[in-house]
Design an enzyme around this catalytic site. Structure first.
Site, short mmCIF file in Angstrom:
data_model
loop_
_atom_site.label_atom_id
_atom_site.label_comp_id
_atom_site.label_asym_id
_atom_site.label_seq_id
_atom_site.Cartn_x
_atom_site.Cartn_y
_atom_site.Cartn_z
N GLU A 35 8.42 13.94 2.49
CA GLU A 35 8.59 13.30 1.11
C GLU A 35 9.52 11.97 2.70
OE1 GLU A 35 7.27 12.77 -0.93
OE2 GLU A 35 7.81 14.49 -2.14
N HIS A 36 9.49 10.95 1.28
CA HIS A 36 9.88 9.60 2.97
C HIS A 36 9.39 9.62 4.56
CE1 HIS A 36 12.11 8.40 -1.07
NE2 HIS A 36 12.51 9.24 -1.06
N ASP A 38 6.45 8.73 4.82
CA ASP A 38 4.74 8.08 5.02
C ASP A 38 5.29 6.46 5.91
OD1 ASP A 38 6.07 6.86 2.94
OD2 ASP A 38 4.42 7.21 1.59
N GLY A 123 6.57 7.13 -14.77
CA GLY A 123 8.04 7.78 -14.22
C GLY A 123 8.15 8.50 -13.62
N GLY A 125 7.07 10.75 -10.73
CA GLY A 125 6.92 10.63 -9.80
C GLY A 125 5.40 11.22 -9.94
N SER A 128 1.24 7.44 -11.26
CA SER A 128 1.13 6.09 -12.17
C SER A 128 0.77 4.93 -11.87
CB SER A 128 1.40 6.66 -13.96
OG SER A 128 2.64 5.67 -13.17
N SER A 129 1.55 4.23 -11.10
CA SER A 129 0.98 2.76 -10.71
C SER A 129 -0.12 2.69 -9.45
CB SER A 129 2.11 2.45 -9.90
OG SER A 129 2.53 3.26 -9.13
N GLU A 161 1.33 -3.27 -4.57
CA GLU A 161 3.08 -3.10 -4.46
C GLU A 161 4.77 -3.31 -3.76
OE1 GLU A 161 4.92 0.08 -7.00
OE2 GLU A 161 2.71 0.86 -6.44
N ASP A 173 0.85 7.43 -1.20
CA ASP A 173 0.35 7.59 -3.30
C ASP A 173 -1.00 7.18 -3.57
OD1 ASP A 173 2.90 8.61 -3.05
OD2 ASP A 173 3.60 6.74 -4.44
C1 GLA Z 1 7.12 7.48 -3.67
C2 GLA Z 1 6.60 6.24 -2.37
C3 GLA Z 1 5.69 7.03 -1.05
C4 GLA Z 1 6.86 7.56 -1.04
C5 GLA Z 1 7.06 8.62 -1.65
C6 GLA Z 1 8.00 9.49 -0.62
O1 GLA Z 1 6.60 8.27 -3.93
O2 GLA Z 1 6.04 5.28 -3.09
O3 GLA Z 1 5.14 5.66 -0.72
O4 GLA Z 1 7.25 6.27 0.06
O5 GLA Z 1 7.78 7.74 -2.69
O6 GLA Z 1 7.42 10.40 -0.03
#
Ligand code: GLA
Length: 389
Positions: A35-36, A38, A123, A125, A128-129, A161, A173
């Site tokens: 997570e975080h 990418d 919203g 996580g 959806s976008s 985005e 995503d």
């Molecule tokens: C959101 C962002 C992704 C990624 C995650 C965290 O989903 O759109 O690019 O950074 O947060 O892993």
């Protein structure tokens, strides 16, 4: 039985008075670990899921693009020659795809009509976008025979985005929504965008999501700030390691040896990210060995880092992970907040026989603590975006 394709087709007929030419399904995503990482050129381990946005689409003979958001019962139209940002935030994800594809030189020959909606909660996580962008992009490519590759589609969605939603997100995503494969997770190297599918066998364990109900709009959160803090860390560390371009090029040990050179916040952000990148690599080794128990422990470690060092959790998410941790280890392998954070869902890996008990225990603890009900989803892993019958 999934009724959404039917519902969206009906909505299309009601609004546009004819049948759509085709239906596109674009899934939401989960992320097992990473997570975080990418936007720091690290690794992620996402998968597409059986929650999706459906698009009913038909071409027009003029230049008008007519959009209908079935879940919001709201409409918007624009000219294909003028795809500019609107004040309706939902429309921007679709307009943005038209605009970004055109910037890439693609010729969108005519206008079109589209009705869309589905069951990816907003919203939460689950991206959806990204599903909306992937679905719109795929539909446009199919409709106008643009032959956009899946990778380019993901990059186009990411630019949408950035430029139309104001979120400086990474590629995870949209990549997952577009490249998903049934029963597999994707190990994506965000530095060179190479990827590998890992089978993820759900016959003995299930993936359960618990939705805290705390809604996040990442663009309004500290997400972009976190990205800046990481860049600040890279700029500082570059003074010691001139060849580095991102936190991917730095080890956790190197970050720790420069604690005194970084501000406390930047140090903790870099410590989390470099640790997480190393953790994903180790977690993939666990998967290869079939050691889901070791994998699950790493999920808890990720949560700890996201909460304490990266500071993207919230009280409710911490509570949910803590509750999961108190259940028997053989039933609950691991749990953590998933996605950008600041709200949304936790993801947990639960033994099949323990799923009902887990859900019951979580719902009851959440109701006691927060006096509101907890939505839970048992998800399966599916293929990425495509046309359906
Ligand atoms: C959101 C962002 C992704 C990624 C995650 C965290 O989903 O759109 O690019 O950074 O947060 O892993």
């Amino acid at each position: 039985m999934n009724t959404y394709p039917h519902k969206i087709t009906e909505a299309f007929r009601a609004i546009f008075g004819k049948n759509p030419s085709f239906i596109v399904r674009a899934p939401g995503r989960i992320n097992l670990i990473g997570e975080h990482t990418d936007y720091n050129n690290g690794f992620v381990l996402p998968a597409a899921i059986d929650k999706a946005i459906y698009f009913a689409v038909c071409p027009r003979t003029d230049r008008l693009c007519k959009l209908y958001a079935a879940d919001l019962d709201d409409a918007y139209e624009f000219s294909v020659d003028k795809p500019v940002k609107s004040s309706k935030s939902w429309a921007n994800y679709l307009i943005g795809m038209v605009s970004e594809l055109r910037k890439d030189g693609h010729v969108i020959g005519n206008g079109f009509e589209v009705a869309f909606g589905g069951d990816v909660p907003n919203g939460a996580g689950l991206s959806s976008s990204a599903a909306v962008e992937s679905g719109m992009g795929f539909a446009l490519s199919y409709l106008f025979d643009l032959k956009v590759s899946r990778l380019d589609l993901a990059l186009t969605a990411q630019r949408t985005e950035h430029n139309f939603a104001g979120l400086q997100c990474g590629i995870m995503d949209m990549f997952a929504s577009i490249h998903g494969k049934a029963n597999s997770v994707i190990r994506l190297d965000c530095r060179d965008l190479s990827f590998e599918y890992f089978p993820f066998d759900l016959s003995h364990y299930k993936i359960v999501l618990c939705n805290s109900g705390v809604k996040h709009t990442l663009a309004e959160s500290a997400y972009n700030t976190r990205r800046q803090e990481c860049e600040e860390g890279v700029a500082k560390l570059k003074q010691f390691y001139p060849t580095i371009d991102s936190l991917r090029d730095v080890t956790l040990a190197q970050v720790e040896s420069h604690q005194g050179d970084l501000t406390d916040n930047v140090f903790r952000r870099c410590r989390y990210v470099t640790g997480e990148i190393e953790r994903v690599v180790a977690a993939c080794e666990d998967l290869k060995k079939g050691d889901l128990a070791a994998f699950g422990q790493k999920m808890y470690a990720t949560h700890e880092g996201l909460s304490k060092d990266y500071e993207v959790s919230c009280e409710e998410l911490d509570f949910l992970v803590e509750q999961a941790r108190q259940l028997p280890l053989e039933d609950v392998l691991g749990s953590r907040l998933m996605g950008g954070g600041f709200g949304g869902c936790t993801i947990s890996i639960i033994k099949v026989e323990a799923v009902d008990g887990f859900i019951e225990a979580m719902k009851s603890a959440y109701a006691d603590q927060y006096k509101r009900s907890l939505a839970t989803y048992v998800v399966t892993i599916t293929d990425g975006v495509g046309i359906i019958d």
